[in-house]
Write a protein that holds these residues in place. Structure first.
Motif, PDB file in Angstrom:
ATOM      1  N   ALA A 235     -20.017 -22.918 -23.990  1.00  0.00           N
ATOM      2  CA  ALA A 235     -19.560 -24.292 -23.756  1.00  0.00           C
ATOM      3  C   ALA A 235     -20.754 -25.209 -23.506  1.00  0.00           C
ATOM      4  N   ASN A 236     -21.763 -24.687 -22.797  1.00  0.00           N
ATOM      5  CA  ASN A 236     -22.938 -25.510 -22.494  1.00  0.00           C
ATOM      6  C   ASN A 236     -23.747 -25.883 -23.734  1.00  0.00           C
ATOM      7  N   VAL A 237     -23.953 -24.919 -24.650  1.00  0.00           N
ATOM      8  CA  VAL A 237     -24.716 -25.287 -25.855  1.00  0.00           C
ATOM      9  C   VAL A 237     -23.942 -26.277 -26.694  1.00  0.00           C
ATOM     10  N   PHE A 238     -22.620 -26.182 -26.660  1.00  0.00           N
ATOM     11  CA  PHE A 238     -21.813 -27.156 -27.399  1.00  0.00           C
ATOM     12  C   PHE A 238     -21.970 -28.537 -26.779  1.00  0.00           C
ATOM     13  N   LYS A 239     -21.863 -28.584 -25.451  1.00  0.00           N
ATOM     14  CA  LYS A 239     -21.984 -29.856 -24.750  1.00  0.00           C
ATOM     15  C   LYS A 239     -23.346 -30.480 -25.026  1.00  0.00           C
ATOM     16  N   ALA A 240     -24.372 -29.634 -25.124  1.00  0.00           N
ATOM     17  CA  ALA A 240     -25.726 -30.136 -25.350  1.00  0.00           C
ATOM     18  C   ALA A 240     -25.950 -30.534 -26.805  1.00  0.00           C
ATOM     19  N   GLY A 241     -24.932 -30.357 -27.654  1.00  0.00           N
ATOM     20  CA  GLY A 241     -25.057 -30.802 -29.035  1.00  0.00           C
ATOM     21  C   GLY A 241     -25.878 -29.868 -29.909  1.00  0.00           C
ATOM     22  N   LYS A 242     -26.071 -28.622 -29.485  1.00  0.00           N
ATOM     23  CA  LYS A 242     -26.903 -27.708 -30.269  1.00  0.00           C
ATOM     24  C   LYS A 242     -26.104 -26.951 -31.333  1.00  0.00           C
ATOM     25  N   VAL A 243     -24.788 -26.979 -31.232  1.00  0.00           N
ATOM     26  CA  VAL A 243     -23.947 -26.305 -32.225  1.00  0.00           C
ATOM     27  C   VAL A 243     -22.805 -27.237 -32.616  1.00  0.00           C
ATOM     28  N   ASP A 244     -22.121 -26.920 -33.716  1.00  0.00           N
ATOM     29  CA  ASP A 244     -21.036 -27.788 -34.191  1.00  0.00           C
ATOM     30  C   ASP A 244     -19.690 -27.435 -33.569  1.00  0.00           C
ATOM     31  N   ALA A 245     -19.577 -26.167 -33.104  1.00  0.00           N
ATOM     32  CA  ALA A 245     -18.304 -25.733 -32.538  1.00  0.00           C
ATOM     33  C   ALA A 245     -18.570 -24.619 -31.543  1.00  0.00           C
ATOM     34  N   ALA A 246     -17.635 -24.449 -30.611  1.00  0.00           N
ATOM     35  CA  ALA A 246     -17.792 -23.364 -29.643  1.00  0.00           C
ATOM     36  C   ALA A 246     -16.422 -22.871 -29.237  1.00  0.00           C
ATOM     37  N   VAL A 247     -16.313 -21.557 -29.050  1.00  0.00           N
ATOM     38  CA  VAL A 247     -15.094 -20.986 -28.512  1.00  0.00           C
ATOM     39  C   VAL A 247     -15.419 -20.566 -27.086  1.00  0.00           C
TER      40      VAL A 247
ATOM     41  N   PRO B 116     -29.728 -23.065 -18.695  1.00  0.00           N
ATOM     42  CA  PRO B 116     -29.053 -24.210 -19.331  1.00  0.00           C
ATOM     43  C   PRO B 116     -30.013 -25.365 -19.608  1.00  0.00           C
ATOM     44  N   LEU B 117     -30.975 -25.592 -18.688  1.00  0.00           N
ATOM     45  CA  LEU B 117     -31.928 -26.689 -18.883  1.00  0.00           C
ATOM     46  C   LEU B 117     -32.785 -26.469 -20.117  1.00  0.00           C
ATOM     47  N   THR B 118     -33.307 -25.245 -20.275  1.00  0.00           N
ATOM     48  CA  THR B 118     -34.162 -25.012 -21.441  1.00  0.00           C
ATOM     49  C   THR B 118     -33.354 -25.138 -22.723  1.00  0.00           C
ATOM     50  N   ILE B 119     -32.055 -24.802 -22.656  1.00  0.00           N
ATOM     51  CA  ILE B 119     -31.227 -24.948 -23.859  1.00  0.00           C
ATOM     52  C   ILE B 119     -31.106 -26.420 -24.236  1.00  0.00           C
ATOM     53  N   VAL B 120     -30.843 -27.261 -23.215  1.00  0.00           N
ATOM     54  CA  VAL B 120     -30.686 -28.688 -23.483  1.00  0.00           C
ATOM     55  C   VAL B 120     -31.991 -29.275 -24.015  1.00  0.00           C
ATOM     56  N   TRP B 121     -33.117 -28.847 -23.441  1.00  0.00           N
ATOM     57  CA  TRP B 121     -34.399 -29.443 -23.842  1.00  0.00           C
ATOM     58  C   TRP B 121     -34.981 -28.834 -25.110  1.00  0.00           C
ATOM     59  N   GLU B 126     -36.233 -19.776 -31.040  1.00  0.00           N
ATOM     60  CA  GLU B 126     -37.293 -19.061 -30.325  1.00  0.00           C
ATOM     61  C   GLU B 126     -37.989 -19.936 -29.285  1.00  0.00           C
ATOM     62  N   MET B 127     -38.160 -21.202 -29.627  1.00  0.00           N
ATOM     63  CA  MET B 127     -38.822 -22.146 -28.733  1.00  0.00           C
ATOM     64  C   MET B 127     -38.241 -22.083 -27.325  1.00  0.00           C
ATOM     65  N   GLN B 128     -36.912 -22.045 -27.240  1.00  0.00           N
ATOM     66  CA  GLN B 128     -36.251 -22.036 -25.936  1.00  0.00           C
ATOM     67  C   GLN B 128     -36.575 -20.751 -25.180  1.00  0.00           C
ATOM     68  N   LYS B 129     -36.538 -19.630 -25.869  1.00  0.00           N
ATOM     69  CA  LYS B 129     -36.760 -18.339 -25.201  1.00  0.00           C
ATOM     70  C   LYS B 129     -38.180 -18.243 -24.666  1.00  0.00           C
ATOM     71  N   ILE B 130     -39.133 -18.680 -25.504  1.00  0.00           N
ATOM     72  CA  ILE B 130     -40.529 -18.586 -25.094  1.00  0.00           C
ATOM     73  C   ILE B 130     -40.813 -19.575 -23.965  1.00  0.00           C
ATOM     74  N   THR B 131     -40.252 -20.786 -24.089  1.00  0.00           N
ATOM     75  CA  THR B 131     -40.462 -21.753 -23.018  1.00  0.00           C
ATOM     76  C   THR B 131     -39.911 -21.247 -21.706  1.00  0.00           C
TER      77      THR B 131
END
Lengths: 534, 256
Positions: A235-247, B116-121, B126-131
């Motif tokens: 849910a968090n990666v979806f909220k962050a806009g990194k993916v198009d969909a999330a279950v 969660p922060l590194t994911i948002v940023w 790979e960039m996220q994992k290494i950071t």
């Protein structure tokens, strides 16, 4: 006179040689071959398509029933401590929480006053930790009974089989608890093609995703999976806009869909009402040693379910008092995300003939899916994983339990404008000019559509007949309508409410391929089953 | 036994082997005799049998390669950032006082909160994992570097000053060589810390990775595979530790 090479020169020549050999090896794939031997890649995943769901015949083999109903379960001794049960923060436990008056064991509870047992409910939100507690067992500081879902149990049964665990009770259906959040550009499942879809791998979310994708005409290979270790993370990666969909699950998935601009919920278990069943699984040694305590546990829990269903306000209050960090409004929401099946519904769920979507069919289908994508290697018959003696033995406490009433009432037909969540296209063969279903066509409907209609128990279904362009348009429209009517009549004969279906005859008006070729015309002669939310 | 009595190499090895033997022996007895049920503690044979499965079906070697790559990158990046900054902070107190309030509290940060922060940023690649691994090790490495510089004995500085060394010479000829052995030791510890974060680093979108494999094995209740993967991580950790020690001994012979 040859000049002497300097050491540097020699090194350079050797390096050049090595580079040439290396390039050659790389060019002719020798490196790749060596890598395959030394570091083989993951076993290739199979393709999961719509044929993997629903094409399950009635389960073979009898259930582990002793036949006796209403009597005490024989054997074993009575337990001299509370039964320990692992649960999570989730509304589906309302029945047991009502029966126990909270989490700690106590002598004021329905469990004790009515059944003479004490029960301790332990909230262990971390999936793996709850499994550790189950492996340890109630005598060693762990638990005797753990929560699971039928699809997850099909995945983990092989790893737990040394404990000989058995399913004893269904405590809820997820009804909105699991959902697919999507970006604004995605209007139906078919739009997910090529998109990034996040979910926690090997969880009910993953299962729900595979189900929705395949029923909407895609396969597991048509999306880019982004696997996370937990549903919250998805849910968090979806909220962050990194993916198009999330279950993911409630409440995280709804919060994510609300907070990401333009996002919405594509589908949830509110519509796919009979897909994710939450169950209790007991350890084999516990079943062997204390069967009578289990019978009383099942009876007490289901009595709690009756009370919880009769009195939702009080139940919500008790939930909010019990779970930490859950207010009254949250608790009401949690109760709306689940359906608590009563005694009769439980009996129907565990009988292979009881409901279309029952324990046996879901277990078998889920196991097939996990096997197809390489997550399980050993297969088990569903009846090996369940013990219904306690359920049957509890009959004396539920004399009024009769037939299961249809759960959903469909009053008005669906709005014609409503957009479908997904469209399943099936080729139902009719003889030329006829609208009579032959046995072959009935078998196709049985495997491809009945299960879909049952799983999306709480959604309308639009049945649209389509033809190719051969012949007059009016005749074709009439014929496609008559054929869609015949399909509908067949489904109604399987026990579905007539009002669930909307019948449409498109004739040749909605081709999906060119009518100029035989192949294209064959594609156009089809029936579309559109799942439409209420 | 005498307090701090040095042992011969021979004896030390023997004792290490004996310790390992006792551990393996008790594992074998506890599991084969089912004193602890096999579903909790798989037997050595179960764990050995998990290896071919992991190798042929779950891409064990590739996963190990990816995890090594991630941990090493995080480690190298945090060294590149922490060593110069730490040298400055250890040498010039004003610099240290300027940065201290920024970095000192970070050591108390629960590292999982960074996921969660590194994911948002930094996204989900790979960039996220290494950071993430970089941040996780950097906050521990920096204070260790500062401490290494500060603990260079005042006597050396005074001697250098008396001999007429300039400021630049004191830094390059005294402080840096004097602190490098301790910094190298700190790096060795950081390599270990990096490996403890590998599961957290691979929570998302890791097609290959030992941490990701452990998570999925857990969902399938395969305790034998979890044990096998933990052993792989331990072996990699011990081997890399040994390598770093060896390099340190070669490079910093003056501190033997």
């Amino acid at each position: 006179m040859a000049r002497q090479l300097t050491p540097l020169g020699r090194i350079l020549i050797v390096l050049c040689g090595l580079a040439l050999i290396g390039y050659g090896l790389y060019r002719y794939g020798v490196f790749a071959k060596i890598a395959d031997v030394l570091a083989p890649d993951k076993k290739a995943e199979g393709t999961v398509s719509k044929d993997d769901f629903g094409a399950v015949g009635p389960s073979t083999g009898a259930s582990a029933s002793t036949g006796g109903t209403g009597a005490a379960v024989k054997g074993g001794t009575r337990l001299d401590r509370p039964i320990k049960v692992a649960i999570v923060t989730w509304g589906g436990y309302a029945g047991g929480i009502v029966a126990n008056g909270g989490f700690p064991p106590n002598k004021e509870s329905l469990f004790y006053k009515d059944q003479g047992i004490e029960v301790e409910l332990l909230v262990i939100d971390d999936f793996e930790k709850s499994r550790d507690a189950f492996r340890a067992g109630g005598d060693r500081g762990g638990v005797d009974i753990m929560w699971s879902t039928v699809d997850a149990f099909a995945l983990e049964y092989g790893g737990l089989k040394k404990l000989n665990p058995k399913t004893i009770l269904q405590y809820d259906w997820s009804r909105g608890g699991d959902a697919i959040a999507v970006d604004g550009s995605i209007k139906s499942v078919a739009d997910l093609r090529g998109k990034k879809l996040a979910c926690a791998e090997a969880t009910p979310s993953h299962y729900f995703a595979l189900y929705a994708l395949t029923q909407g005409g895609l396969t597991n290979r048509d999306v880019q999976w982004v696997f996370t270790t937990s549903a919250v993370e998805a849910a968090n990666v979806f909220k962050a806009g990194k993916v198009d969909a999330a279950v993911s699950w409630s409440p995280d998935v709804y919060i994510a869909a609300r907070e990401r601009p333009g996002a919405h919920i594509l589908a949830s278990t509110k519509e796919a009402s009979n897909l994710i069943a939450d169950i209790f699984v007991a350890r084999g040694d516990f079943i062997e040693q204390h069967p009578e305590d289990l019978r009383r546990f099942v009876a007490g829990w289901l009595k709690g379910v009756d009370q919880a269903n009769a009195n939702p306000e009080r139940t919500a209050l008790l939930l909010s008092k019990s779970f930490s960090g859950i207010g009254l409004e949250d608790a009401k929401g949690m109760l709306q995300d689940v359906k608590l099946p009563n005694y009769a519904e439980n009996r129907a769920f565990f009988s292979a003939q009881g409901m279309v979507a029952n324990y046996h069919s879901i277990f078998k289908t889920a196991q097939g899916i996990w096997r197809r994508i390489g997550k399980v290697s050993e297969v088990f018959e569903p009846y090996q994983t369940v013990d219904t003696r306690f359920m049957e033995g509890a009959a004396e406490f539920f004399p009024a339990a009769g037939e299961v009433k249809p759960e959903f009432e469909f009053k008005a037909p669906p709005k014609s404008a409503a957009a479908p969540i997904l469209t399943k296209t099936v080729s139902v063969y009719f003889p030329s000019g006829s609208s009579t279903l032959d046995e072959n066509a009935k078998a196709v409907l049985e495997t491809q559509v009945v299960e879909l209609a049952a799983t999306f128990g709480n959604a309308y279904m639009r049945i649209a007949g389509n033809t190719d362009s051969v012949g007059s348009r009016d005749a074709n429209v009439r014929l496609s309508r008559a054929r869609a009517d015949a399909v509908t009549a067949f489904l109604v004969s399987k026990g579905f409410d007539r009002n669930k279906f909307e019948v449409v005859g498109n004739g040749p008006d909605k081709p999906v391929a060119s009518n100029d070729t035989d192949e294209g015309r064959a594609k156009n002669r089809r029936t579309d089953f559109e799942v439409i939310p209420r | 036994m005498e307090i701090r009595q040095p042992l011969s190499n021979h004896k030390a090895r023997g004792l290490a082997l004996a310790g390992l033997g006792v551990f393996l022996g008790s594992w074998a007895i506890l599991s084969y005799a089912e004193i602890i049920p096999n579903v909790i503690l798989p037997s050595p044979t179960d764990v050995l049998k998990a290896f071919p499965m992991l190798h042929f079906e779950e891409a064990l070697v590739r996963s190990a390669g990816w995890s090594i790559y991630r941990v090493t990158m995080g480690f190298v990046l945090s060294a590149l950032a922490a060593i110069p900054l730490g040298l400055l902070m250890g040498t010039f107190p004003p610099v240290r006082h300027f940065f201290a309030p920024l970095f000192d509290p970070l050591r108390f940060l629960p590292i999982s909160a960074l996921v969660p922060l590194t994911i948002v940023w930094f996204g989900i690649e790979e960039m996220q994992k290494i950071t993430f691994l970089f941040m996780g090790t950097f906050v521990y490495l920096l204070p260790l570097v500062v401490e290494a510089v500060e603990s260079v004995d005042e006597v050396y500085l005074q001697t250098a000053t008396t001999l007429g060394a300039t400021k630049g010479q004191i830094v390059t000829q005294v402080l840096i060589p004097g602190s490098l052995p301790a910094i190298a030791e700190a790096l060795r510890v950081m390599n270990g810390i990096g490996w403890t974060y590998v599961i957290l680093a691979e929570v998302i979108n890791a097609r290959y990775g030992l941490g990701a494999l452990i998570t999925v094995a857990g969902k399938r209740s395969h305790v034998d595979q979890i044990f096998a993967l933990v052993i792989v991580i331990l072996v990699i950790g011990v081997v890399s530790d040994f390598l770093i020690r060896w390099i340190n001994r070669r490079l910093f012979f003056w501190k033997a």
